[in-house]
Design a protein around this motif. Sequence first.
Motif, PDB file in Angstrom:
ATOM      1  N   ARG A   1       0.838  -1.213   0.000  1.00 34.26           N
ATOM      2  CA  ARG A   1       0.000   0.000   0.000  1.00 34.26           C
ATOM      3  C   ARG A   1       0.864   1.251   0.000  1.00 34.26           C
ATOM      4  O   ARG A   1       0.577   2.208  -0.702  1.00 34.26           O
ATOM      5  CB  ARG A   1      -0.885   0.024   1.253  1.00 34.26           C
ATOM      6  CG  ARG A   1      -2.050  -0.908   1.159  1.00 34.26           C
ATOM      7  CD  ARG A   1      -3.105  -0.540   2.131  1.00 34.26           C
ATOM      8  NE  ARG A   1      -2.652  -0.663   3.529  1.00 34.26           N
ATOM      9  CZ  ARG A   1      -3.445  -0.487   4.556  1.00 34.26           C
ATOM     10  NH1 ARG A   1      -4.705  -0.162   4.362  1.00 34.26           N
ATOM     11  NH2 ARG A   1      -2.999  -0.645   5.781  1.00 34.26           N
TER      12      ARG A   1
ATOM     13  N   ASN B   1      -2.472 -12.312  -0.525  1.00 30.87           N
ATOM     14  CA  ASN B   1      -2.130 -12.408   0.898  1.00 30.87           C
ATOM     15  C   ASN B   1      -2.712 -11.262   1.731  1.00 30.87           C
ATOM     16  O   ASN B   1      -2.989 -11.444   2.916  1.00 30.87           O
ATOM     17  CB  ASN B   1      -0.599 -12.425   1.043  1.00 30.87           C
ATOM     18  CG  ASN B   1      -0.157 -12.172   2.462  1.00 30.87           C
ATOM     19  OD1 ASN B   1      -0.192 -13.061   3.307  1.00 30.87           O
ATOM     20  ND2 ASN B   1       0.237 -10.931   2.767  1.00 30.87           N
TER      21      ASN B   1
ATOM     22  N   TYR C   1     -14.012 -11.947  10.754  1.00 32.62           N
ATOM     23  CA  TYR C   1     -12.819 -12.450  10.042  1.00 32.62           C
ATOM     24  C   TYR C   1     -13.108 -13.823   9.443  1.00 32.62           C
ATOM     25  O   TYR C   1     -12.813 -14.088   8.271  1.00 32.62           O
ATOM     26  CB  TYR C   1     -11.655 -12.509  11.026  1.00 32.62           C
ATOM     27  CG  TYR C   1     -10.374 -13.081  10.446  1.00 32.62           C
ATOM     28  CD1 TYR C   1      -9.598 -12.331   9.572  1.00 32.62           C
ATOM     29  CD2 TYR C   1      -9.953 -14.364  10.780  1.00 32.62           C
ATOM     30  CE1 TYR C   1      -8.426 -12.855   9.039  1.00 32.62           C
ATOM     31  CE2 TYR C   1      -8.783 -14.890  10.254  1.00 32.62           C
ATOM     32  CZ  TYR C   1      -8.020 -14.125   9.383  1.00 32.62           C
ATOM     33  OH  TYR C   1      -6.862 -14.650   8.859  1.00 32.62           O
TER      34      TYR C   1
ATOM     35  N   THR D   1       2.765 -12.147  13.899  1.00 37.07           N
ATOM     36  CA  THR D   1       2.815 -10.950  13.043  1.00 37.07           C
ATOM     37  C   THR D   1       2.056  -9.837  13.761  1.00 37.07           C
ATOM     38  O   THR D   1       1.437 -10.073  14.806  1.00 37.07           O
ATOM     39  CB  THR D   1       2.116 -11.211  11.681  1.00 37.07           C
ATOM     40  OG1 THR D   1       0.726 -11.466  11.944  1.00 37.07           O
ATOM     41  CG2 THR D   1       2.723 -12.384  10.927  1.00 37.07           C
TER      42      THR D   1
HETATM   43  N1  LIG Z   1      -1.021 -14.216  11.378  1.00 45.23           N
HETATM   44  C1  LIG Z   1      -1.783 -15.309  11.434  1.00 45.23           C
HETATM   45  O1  LIG Z   1      -1.813 -16.037  12.445  1.00 45.23           O
HETATM   46  C2  LIG Z   1      -2.640 -15.685  10.254  1.00 45.23           C
HETATM   47  C3  LIG Z   1      -3.301 -16.926  10.299  1.00 45.23           C
HETATM   48  C4  LIG Z   1      -4.087 -17.306   9.214  1.00 45.23           C
HETATM   49  C5  LIG Z   1      -4.183 -16.470   8.118  1.00 45.23           C
HETATM   50  N2  LIG Z   1      -3.530 -15.263   8.104  1.00 45.23           N
HETATM   51  C6  LIG Z   1      -3.671 -14.429   6.905  1.00 45.23           C
HETATM   52  O2  LIG Z   1      -2.386 -14.204   6.368  1.00 45.23           O
HETATM   53  C7  LIG Z   1      -2.377 -12.960   5.649  1.00 45.23           C
HETATM   54  C8  LIG Z   1      -1.211 -12.103   6.147  1.00 45.23           C
HETATM   55  O3  LIG Z   1      -1.419 -11.867   7.518  1.00 45.23           O
HETATM   56  P1  LIG Z   1      -0.291 -11.300   8.496  1.00 45.23           P
HETATM   57  O4  LIG Z   1      -0.449 -12.027   9.765  1.00 45.23           O
HETATM   58  O5  LIG Z   1       1.013 -11.258   7.815  1.00 45.23           O
HETATM   59  O6  LIG Z   1      -0.851  -9.802   8.696  1.00 45.23           O
HETATM   60  P2  LIG Z   1      -0.134  -8.384   8.852  1.00 45.23           P
HETATM   61  O7  LIG Z   1       1.220  -8.520   9.444  1.00 45.23           O
HETATM   62  O8  LIG Z   1      -1.153  -7.532   9.516  1.00 45.23           O
HETATM   63  O9  LIG Z   1       0.069  -7.920   7.338  1.00 45.23           O
HETATM   64  C9  LIG Z   1      -1.034  -7.644   6.528  1.00 45.23           C
HETATM   65  C10 LIG Z   1      -0.524  -7.092   5.212  1.00 45.23           C
HETATM   66  O10 LIG Z   1      -1.679  -6.806   4.393  1.00 45.23           O
HETATM   67  C11 LIG Z   1      -1.542  -5.475   3.926  1.00 45.23           C
HETATM   68  N3  LIG Z   1      -2.833  -4.877   3.611  1.00 45.23           N
HETATM   69  C12 LIG Z   1      -3.863  -4.603   4.439  1.00 45.23           C
HETATM   70  N4  LIG Z   1      -4.852  -4.015   3.759  1.00 45.23           N
HETATM   71  C13 LIG Z   1      -4.442  -3.929   2.472  1.00 45.23           C
HETATM   72  C14 LIG Z   1      -4.999  -3.410   1.275  1.00 45.23           C
HETATM   73  N5  LIG Z   1      -6.205  -2.841   1.254  1.00 45.23           N
HETATM   74  N6  LIG Z   1      -4.282  -3.481   0.123  1.00 45.23           N
HETATM   75  C15 LIG Z   1      -3.060  -4.040   0.127  1.00 45.23           C
HETATM   76  N7  LIG Z   1      -2.451  -4.525   1.222  1.00 45.23           N
HETATM   77  C16 LIG Z   1      -3.149  -4.470   2.377  1.00 45.23           C
HETATM   78  C17 LIG Z   1      -0.822  -4.739   5.030  1.00 45.23           C
HETATM   79  O11 LIG Z   1      -0.291  -3.519   4.544  1.00 45.23           O
HETATM   80  P3  LIG Z   1       0.043  -2.257   5.546  1.00 45.23           P
HETATM   81  O12 LIG Z   1       1.358  -2.589   6.189  1.00 45.23           O
HETATM   82  O13 LIG Z   1       0.081  -1.109   4.618  1.00 45.23           O
HETATM   83  O14 LIG Z   1      -1.085  -2.196   6.540  1.00 45.23           O
HETATM   84  C18 LIG Z   1       0.245  -5.775   5.367  1.00 45.23           C
HETATM   85  O15 LIG Z   1       1.279  -5.734   4.418  1.00 45.23           O
HETATM   86  C19 LIG Z   1      -3.735 -12.334   5.887  1.00 45.23           C
HETATM   87  O16 LIG Z   1      -4.589 -12.618   4.799  1.00 45.23           O
HETATM   88  C20 LIG Z   1      -4.225 -13.043   7.137  1.00 45.23           C
HETATM   89  O17 LIG Z   1      -5.631 -13.047   7.243  1.00 45.23           O
HETATM   90  C21 LIG Z   1      -2.764 -14.859   9.138  1.00 45.23           C
END
Ligand SMILES: NC(=O)c1ccc[n+]([C@@H]2O[C@H](COP(=O)([O-])OP(=O)(O)OC[C@H]3O[C@@H](n4cnc5c(N)ncnc54)[C@H](OP(=O)(O)O)[C@@H]3O)[C@@H](O)[C@H]2O)c1
Length: 242
Positions: free
Chosen positions: A38, A90, A165, A200
Amino acid sequence: METSEIIALVSGANRGIGLAIAAGLARHKGVHVLLGCRQLDRGKAASAPLQAEGLRVTPVQLDTTDEASVSALAALIEQEYGRLDSLVNNAGIGLDYHPTLSVIERMQQTLDVNVVGTLRLTEAMAPLLAKSTRPRIVNVSSELSSFGMRADPNWAYSEIKLPTYAASKAAVNSLTVSYADQLKDKGFKVNAVCPGYTATEATNFSGTRTPEQAAVIAIHFALLDDEGPSGIFVSEAQQLPW
Ligand SMILES: NC(=O)c1ccc[n+]([C@@H]2O[C@H](COP(=O)([O-])OP(=O)(O)OC[C@H]3O[C@@H](n4cnc5c(N)ncnc54)[C@H](OP(=O)(O)O)[C@@H]3O)[C@@H](O)[C@H]2O)c1
């Protein structure tokens, strides 16, 4: 661009699991990764150490909720590379613990990023993926959305309540099945993966897995060979029920 190069795009790649997916993909020989971010400045900062390692990574501006951002990126990829080989959807948010938003606002904002954003990016990139000899789409989902897992009283996460979610990721799963069917005649493989509970910002770093561990399954499916499955939901450990 080298003609044999694989061009991969990862959304939400400036931090967390997305950054680990991007780095892991770029460590595979012949893969050039576009880090969709972003804030382009954050993307440049995240890319710098990878580029210093000699990895083929390029930060690109991408807000999946912004039609202009998505179409500008599709035009850039068309012009620079002429095609896309792998798309990793992602980017995602979870707002169930947000202190001030109403539950309606949590649901609307979460659907906008997780579902409509995934759909928007997939629709924009599908024509570029169709030019690849091995088009792959990976949707980063969560087993928290799985009806099958939620029905099991012994499920490890049965006490975790994230209703908006979970609903959003169930919709992502449904899109996965729809796109796998719609695009199967063009050679696409479209799958949903669960990275597991990961440390994260999204989990306040409480997750038990590292982003690098979480990235393994997404990387595998982004580079899936022609014999691999399409239209399934998997974690590193097992195939998951929808
Ligand atoms: N962490 C877990 O335990 C877990 C478990 C299962 C699934 N997941 C999934 O894994 C994926 C990554 O999660 P994470 O834990 O790495 O989360 P995170 O650290 O919060 O990172 C989320 C990323 O998505 C970006 N983002 C948010 N809104 C966006 C938009 N409108 N357009 C483009 N980018 C956007 C954020 O950008 P900014 O930095 O600009 O905000 C950041 O780069 C997600 O889909 C999450 O639901 C995570």
